[in-house]
Design an enzyme around this catalytic site. Structure first.
Site, PDB file in Angstrom:
ATOM      1  N   GLU A   1      -5.084  -6.606  14.625  1.00  0.00           N
ATOM      2  CA  GLU A   1      -4.544  -5.287  14.268  1.00  0.00           C
ATOM      3  C   GLU A   1      -5.660  -4.241  14.330  1.00  0.00           C
ATOM      4  OE1 GLU A   1      -0.978  -4.668  11.489  1.00  0.00           O
ATOM      5  OE2 GLU A   1      -2.627  -4.004  10.219  1.00  0.00           O
TER       6      GLU A   1
ATOM      7  N   GLU B   1      10.459  -4.627   4.750  1.00  0.00           N
ATOM      8  CA  GLU B   1      10.584  -6.035   4.342  1.00  0.00           C
ATOM      9  C   GLU B   1      10.277  -6.198   2.860  1.00  0.00           C
ATOM     10  OE1 GLU B   1       8.883  -4.849   6.885  1.00  0.00           O
ATOM     11  OE2 GLU B   1       9.047  -6.132   8.661  1.00  0.00           O
TER      12      GLU B   1
ATOM     13  N   GLY C   1      -4.959  -1.771   4.853  1.00  0.00           N
ATOM     14  CA  GLY C   1      -4.135  -2.887   4.378  1.00  0.00           C
ATOM     15  C   GLY C   1      -4.782  -4.241   4.634  1.00  0.00           C
ATOM     16  N   ARG C   2      -5.267  -4.437   5.867  1.00  0.00           N
ATOM     17  CA  ARG C   2      -5.823  -5.761   6.224  1.00  0.00           C
ATOM     18  C   ARG C   2      -7.201  -5.984   5.622  1.00  0.00           C
ATOM     19  NH1 ARG C   2      -4.943  -2.294  10.225  1.00  0.00           N
ATOM     20  NH2 ARG C   2      -6.649  -1.527  11.510  1.00  0.00           N
TER      21      ARG C   2
ATOM     22  N   HIS D   1      -6.082 -32.863  17.593  1.00  0.00           N
ATOM     23  CA  HIS D   1      -4.935 -33.663  18.048  1.00  0.00           C
ATOM     24  C   HIS D   1      -3.803 -32.777  18.528  1.00  0.00           C
ATOM     25  CE1 HIS D   1      -6.628 -37.509  16.764  1.00  0.00           C
ATOM     26  NE2 HIS D   1      -7.222 -36.790  15.827  1.00  0.00           N
TER      27      HIS D   1
ATOM     28  N   LYS E   1       0.850  -1.195   0.000  1.00  0.00           N
ATOM     29  CA  LYS E   1       0.000   0.000   0.000  1.00  0.00           C
ATOM     30  C   LYS E   1       0.889   1.250   0.000  1.00  0.00           C
ATOM     31  CE  LYS E   1      -3.582   2.322   2.639  1.00  0.00           C
ATOM     32  NZ  LYS E   1      -4.547   2.291   3.732  1.00  0.00           N
TER      33      LYS E   1
ATOM     34  N   LYS F   1       9.036  -0.734  14.548  1.00  0.00           N
ATOM     35  CA  LYS F   1       9.671  -0.403  13.266  1.00  0.00           C
ATOM     36  C   LYS F   1      10.753   0.652  13.471  1.00  0.00           C
ATOM     37  CE  LYS F   1       5.629  -0.901  10.199  1.00  0.00           C
ATOM     38  NZ  LYS F   1       4.684  -0.180   9.363  1.00  0.00           N
TER      39      LYS F   1
HETATM   40  O1  F6P Z   1       3.007  -3.258   9.840  1.00  0.00           O
HETATM   41  C1  F6P Z   1       1.649  -3.269   9.658  1.00  0.00           C
HETATM   42  C2  F6P Z   1       1.236  -2.860   8.274  1.00  0.00           C
HETATM   43  O2  F6P Z   1       1.224  -1.485   8.155  1.00  0.00           O
HETATM   44  C3  F6P Z   1      -0.107  -3.467   7.962  1.00  0.00           C
HETATM   45  O3  F6P Z   1      -1.157  -2.732   8.405  1.00  0.00           O
HETATM   46  C4  F6P Z   1      -0.039  -3.626   6.499  1.00  0.00           C
HETATM   47  O4  F6P Z   1      -0.969  -4.552   6.052  1.00  0.00           O
HETATM   48  C5  F6P Z   1       1.390  -4.096   6.313  1.00  0.00           C
HETATM   49  O5  F6P Z   1       2.119  -3.368   7.277  1.00  0.00           O
HETATM   50  C6  F6P Z   1       1.969  -3.906   4.945  1.00  0.00           C
HETATM   51  O6  F6P Z   1       1.942  -2.570   4.548  1.00  0.00           O
HETATM   52  P1  F6P Z   1       2.146  -2.156   3.029  1.00  0.00           P
HETATM   53  O7  F6P Z   1       1.037  -2.755   2.235  1.00  0.00           O
HETATM   54  O8  F6P Z   1       2.124  -0.669   3.023  1.00  0.00           O
HETATM   55  O9  F6P Z   1       3.470  -2.690   2.572  1.00  0.00           O
END
Ligand code: F6P
Length: 568
Positions: free
Chosen positions: A360, A219, A273-274, A391, A213, A516
């Protein structure tokens, strides 16, 4: 209720608190004797059956929960969401994931503008692009068809699409339309995840979709640079244009990264995002794998629930009922966790996705007005497909802690198996457990029953099941793309309902920021120590010791290394 008032200060909340004592005197064993109660606690919509008769609740409780919903202005809050008001107040944004699956002719406004035409513009672009890739009219730099897709993204840019992909894999229609193709997900910045994802893939036949987003997530961007290197070192830098596309709200950063803006698929800041699986975040990689027509059915399933939530009276409204009972369990009965137990292997990634959607969204300590909450909001979600969970951790939920459970079953298996001579089909065997477990939790087994079975006295206590453990059962007619969309939307709305009742902001996530920023400080230190041999400074004794140990034990890492990709 005034906007700044805490929900726990309302009469309706206090009445429910007082009612807990009455409920604690009941046992599900007795409540389930009343068929009229059970009948009233079953709701059906669009092929889905919800049975909440195994909640520790009477019809009086249900009435009180509806009054709480009224006190929380639930109806008005749902309307404000659908009307595009900036209900995500800390980020000053609308919350309009419902617009992502709205019919083409729907009108949904954000900031005075109907957003639906833009949603469909992107969906049409995805349809066209995915058809080109799938048909081979869009090929890689060496003229080969792109049969494999690696979607890079994390959190909401990963978990929802992974859930839907996993759920569709064995659906006959989806399996047929994805024959010969692969979709993989690279989320973790751990280089092991890179190695595992590119193993067996040929850059010549691979399309990389960078999903972010913000297009700033550490990462995702490092993984994107890594796979850009993987492509350009094999095929030359110009190949990136044919082998990398992006999904983002930040098209400027996409271009800066080196991806042609024509190959970028937009979404908007009113999509959390979620809550983004129905945007290009999910729709692009899933359409590449399964074809747009299958994914359109998924969107239609979600849209059906969107209409249900908005228009159905609360008495028959599945997400509202589920949300209210979650609040009842967490805030009144004091059960902080919830197990999500799909009796379908295809739903194996459902619980991890809902973990993010729920935790979240609702893991908050203050009200939407910033007032510290005098009660705990949010719930601890975890889960595994049945019967695997049986199990593993069911011992605890039968005889240890009380964990309200969501049992999710499917009438028709995606892949039925019958063996001649077996008592039941393989799916009936699975579903026997789906039907048995909720009753085992609700009824338990008494010492008297055990004595009648001549259980040795010293084992009676160990073999006793207290019962009275709540659950809901959700029965889906089948598990095709449409049903998967329905299930997703039910849980998305349930989480929103919980947040509306607790009067928190379910659509921001400030809690992920602190870690972060501390990682940024560590990253700087690692670089300075490796390249300039700088002393570790600015950390406490514990972190300094750990960093020292780490750096000393990995002193062989070169200070200015040449590029090295996984060698597997
Ligand atoms: O670290 C949490 C977050 O901001 C989430 O809310 C989001 O889904 C994820 O990181 C990834 O963010 P992006 O889509 O901006 O890479």
């Amino acid at each position: 209720m005034a906007s700044s008032e805490l929900i726990s200060d309302t009469e309706q909340w206090k009445e429910l608190k007082a009612h807990v004592g009455d409920i604690k005197k009941t046992h599900l064993r007795d409540l389930l004797r009343d068929d009229a109660r059970s009948r009233a606690m079953m709701v059906e919509f669009d092929g889905i059956l919800l049975d909440y008769s195994r909640q520790q609740a009477t019809l009086e409780t249900v009435g009180k929960l509806f009054k709480l919903a009224e006190a929380a202005s639930l109806k008005q809050k749902i309307d404000r969401m659908y009307n595009g008001e900036h209900i995500n107040s800390t980020e000053d944004r609308s919350v309009l994931h419902v617009a992502l699956r709205a019919p083409r002719d729907a009108v949904i406004q954000s900031d005075g503008k109907n957003v639906v035409p833009n949603v469909w513009k992107v969906l049409d672009k995805i349809k066209e692009f995915s058809e080109k890739v799938r048909s081979g009219s869009w090929v890689g730099a060496t003229g080969k068809q792109l049969k494999d897709v690696v979607a890079i993204g994390i959190g909401g840019s990963f978990l929802g699409p992974l859930f839907v992909h996993t759920a569709l894999q064995t659906d006959p229609e989806a399996a047929e339309s994805s024959r010969g193709r692969q979709l993989r997900f690279l989320a973790n910045v751990d280089p092991i995840d890179v190695a595992r994802n590119i193993t067996g893939l040929n850059p010549e036949t691979t399309l990389v979709v960078v999903v972010s987003k913000t297009f700033t997530t550490a990462e995702t961007m490092l993984n994107a640079r890594t796979l850009r290197e993987w492509i350009s070192s094999a095929l030359g830098p110009s190949a990136v244009a044919k082998h990398m596309v992006a999904v983002s709200t930040n098209l400027t950063l996409v271009e800066k990264f080196g991806i042609d803006p024509n190959n970028a698929f937009a979404f908007w800041d009113w999509v959390g995002g979620r809550y983004s699986v129905c945007s290009a975040v999910g729709v692009l990689p899933l359409s590449l794998q399964y074809g747009f027509p299958v994914i359109e059915k998924f969107l239609k399933g979600a849209s059906s629930i969107d209409q249900h939530v908005r228009s159905e009276p609360f008495e028959r409204n599945i997400p509202v009922l589920l949300g209210l009972f979650s609040v009842w369990n967490v805030s009144f009965l004091g059960y902080p966790a919830r197990a999500i137990l799909p009796y379908s292997q295809a739903l194996e990634k459902f619980a991890p996705h809902i973990q993010q959607v729920s935790m979240e969204s609702n893991g908050k300590g203050v009200s939407i007005d910033g007032v510290p909450l005098p009660f705990e909001a949010g719930e601890i979600d975890f889960g595994e497909p049945g019967t695997n969970g049986q199990h593993s951790f069911y011992q605890l939920i039968h005889q240890g802690r009380v964990i309200p459970c969501d049992f999710i079953g499917v009438v028709k298996s995606q892949q039925p198996v019958y063996l001649k001579g077996e008592v039941v089909s393989n799916h009936d065997e699975l579903m026997s457990n789906f039907f048995a477990q909720p009753d085992a939790l609700a009824y338990g087994k008494t010492p008297e029953q055990l004595q009648k079975e001549n259980v040795p006295p010293h084992l009676v206590a160990h073999k006793t099941f207290t019962g009275n453990r709540p659950s809901v059962s959700i029965l889906l007619p089948s598990l095709n793309a449409y049903n998967i969309g329905q299930l997703l939307a039910i849980y998305e709305h349930r989480v929103a309902v919980q947040g509306f009742i607790w009067n928190i902001n379910s659509f921001d996530q400030w809690g992920v920021e602190l870690g972060k920023s501390l990682a940024t400080q560590v990253r700087k230190q690692l670089n300075a120590s490796r390249t300039k041999k700088e002393q570790i400074q600015g950390f406490n004794f514990s972190t300094t010791s750990l960093l020292t140990r780490y750096l000393q034990a990995s002193a062989d890492v070169p200070a200015d290394p040449p590029t090295r990709l996984p060698q597997i």
